[in-house]
Design a protein around this motif. Structure first.
Motif, PDB file in Angstrom:
ATOM      1  N   PRO A   1      -4.418 -11.604  31.681  1.00  0.00           N
ATOM      2  CA  PRO A   1      -4.799 -10.230  31.362  1.00  0.00           C
ATOM      3  C   PRO A   1      -3.682  -9.205  31.556  1.00  0.00           C
ATOM      4  O   PRO A   1      -3.788  -8.082  31.068  1.00  0.00           O
ATOM      5  CB  PRO A   1      -5.967  -9.952  32.321  1.00  0.00           C
TER       6      PRO A   1
ATOM      7  N   TYR B   1      -8.047  -7.625  34.520  1.00  0.00           N
ATOM      8  CA  TYR B   1      -8.995  -8.142  33.540  1.00  0.00           C
ATOM      9  C   TYR B   1     -10.070  -7.123  33.165  1.00  0.00           C
ATOM     10  O   TYR B   1     -10.767  -7.286  32.158  1.00  0.00           O
ATOM     11  CB  TYR B   1      -9.670  -9.419  34.068  1.00  0.00           C
TER      12      TYR B   1
ATOM     13  N   LYS C   1      -9.819 -11.965  39.921  1.00  0.00           N
ATOM     14  CA  LYS C   1      -9.888 -13.053  38.947  1.00  0.00           C
ATOM     15  C   LYS C   1      -8.513 -13.694  38.858  1.00  0.00           C
ATOM     16  O   LYS C   1      -7.532 -13.038  38.529  1.00  0.00           O
ATOM     17  CB  LYS C   1     -10.313 -12.525  37.581  1.00  0.00           C
TER      18      LYS C   1
END
Length: 342
Positions: A237, A192, A232
């Motif tokens: 992503p 990300y 995350k």
């Protein structure tokens, strides 16, 4: 060979038996022959647990490793232990993991030890059993190393480690290893915020010796130190760049995401076989076979059964052995339920 629909496997690590944990903390009391015997016994126990569960593909459980990648530093010249501990008390977290100083150019003249792991596994596993070995990728392997004055940053450390991992893969391919799993959780943790095209380039150069010569799989997760994530928790992503990875099978956590992004697996399935985490390694709830079957059914609209493998979300090294054995047994039983339905 006809692909196994809903293949069952593990990521790499299995729990250490309690006696191995104790012995590894008291090695000065043992001789070299004692240590070799303990290693063999631990791998035998790990193989037994996986075969008894009924897995299609097994590993050696990474029984000779400290953490899934830190023990590799013992094979690499140029690394000095850093005794500084940022934090020793309180809830367990990633800032309790020490880092190491780089004091010389990084080399591994005797390899990284995975060849020896595979030869031991091949000798101890039942004949005809599906086997694979795991090896950390250079970006993840660089995570606990401080560049010092020799390297500018983590990217340069990664480039220094890349040929070492590349050479180990080449040696494994020469032995005829049927499957090599490259662990690169740091890439999924930081997709990300980092350059995903750069990740793809690093990975593809790392695995180049195995392309077209062995089955290459890639493990992506969001961290599991002491059962805690660090990245995350989203696979979004990684798209679309990770689709350019040179790999046969890509593994992603999914249970920890509560299957919220299961639809994105269709993108990966366009390019690769997909291994999906259907067991929560961070929970001591023991999934029932029907729990597992329900999770597999959620995947099938997006990944055809012949391209689907199921595994725990991550390695099982942080899970108690009794729980790991039951979770794997029920995972295999759940896969059989769905195989019967299709």
């Amino acid at each position: 060979m006809q692909p196994i629909p809903i293949k069952t496997t593990v990521v790499g690590s299995m729990p250490f038996p309690g006696w191995l944990e104790f012995s590894s903390q008291n090695l000065s009391q043992f001789g070299p022959a004692d240590i070799n015997e303990m290693i063999e016994d631990a791998v035998v126990a790990s193989v037994h647990d996986q075969v008894s569960a009924g897995l299609d593909v097994i590993t050696d459980g990474e029984q000779t490793r400290f953490d899934f990648n830190l023990s590799f530093y013992g094979y690499i010249n140029g690394i000095q232990n850093n005794e500084t501990e940022l934090r020793r008390f309180g809830p367990p977290a990633h800032d309790q993991r020490g880092k190491h100083n780089i004091v010389e150019p990084l080399t591994a003249p005797k390899g990284l030890g995975v060849v020896e792991e595979y030869l031991r596994l091949k000798r101890l596993a039942p004949e005809g059993q599906g086997l694979k070995v795991s090896i950390p990728g250079p970006y993840t392997l660089s995570g606990r190393l401080l560049p010092g004055s020799l390297y500018k940053d983590r990217w340069e450390v990664t480039e220094a480690l890349l040929p070492l991992v590349n050479k180990e893969i080449a040696d494994l391919v020469a032995l005829g290893v049927p499957e090599i799993c490259v662990d690169e959780p740091s890439m999924s943790c930081y997709a990300y915020r980092e350059d995903t095209r750069r990740f793809v380039d690093i990975f593809n150069r790392t695995v180049a010796p195995g392309v077209g010569k062995t089955r290459l799989s890639m493990h992506l997760c969001f961290g599991n130190y002491k059962g805690r994530s660090v990245g995350k928790k989203s696979i979004a992503p990684m798209l679309p760049d990770f689709l350019d990875m040179t790999v046969d099978e890509l593994h992603s956590e999914m249970t920890i995401l509560n299957f919220s992004e299961v639809n994105l697996l269709a993108r990966f399935a366009e390019k690769f076989d997909v291994a999906v985490g259907v067991i929560d390694v961070k929970s001591y709830y023991i999934e029932t076979p029907e729990d597992v079957a329900e999770r597999i059914r959620k995947c099938l609209p997006y990944v055809p059964a012949e391209k689907l493998a199921v595994a725990p979300d991550c390695g099982l090294s942080q899970t108690a052995r009794w729980a790991a054995k039951q979770k794997l047994t029920n995972m295999v039983a759940g896969a059989k339920i769905v195989r019967g339905e299709i």
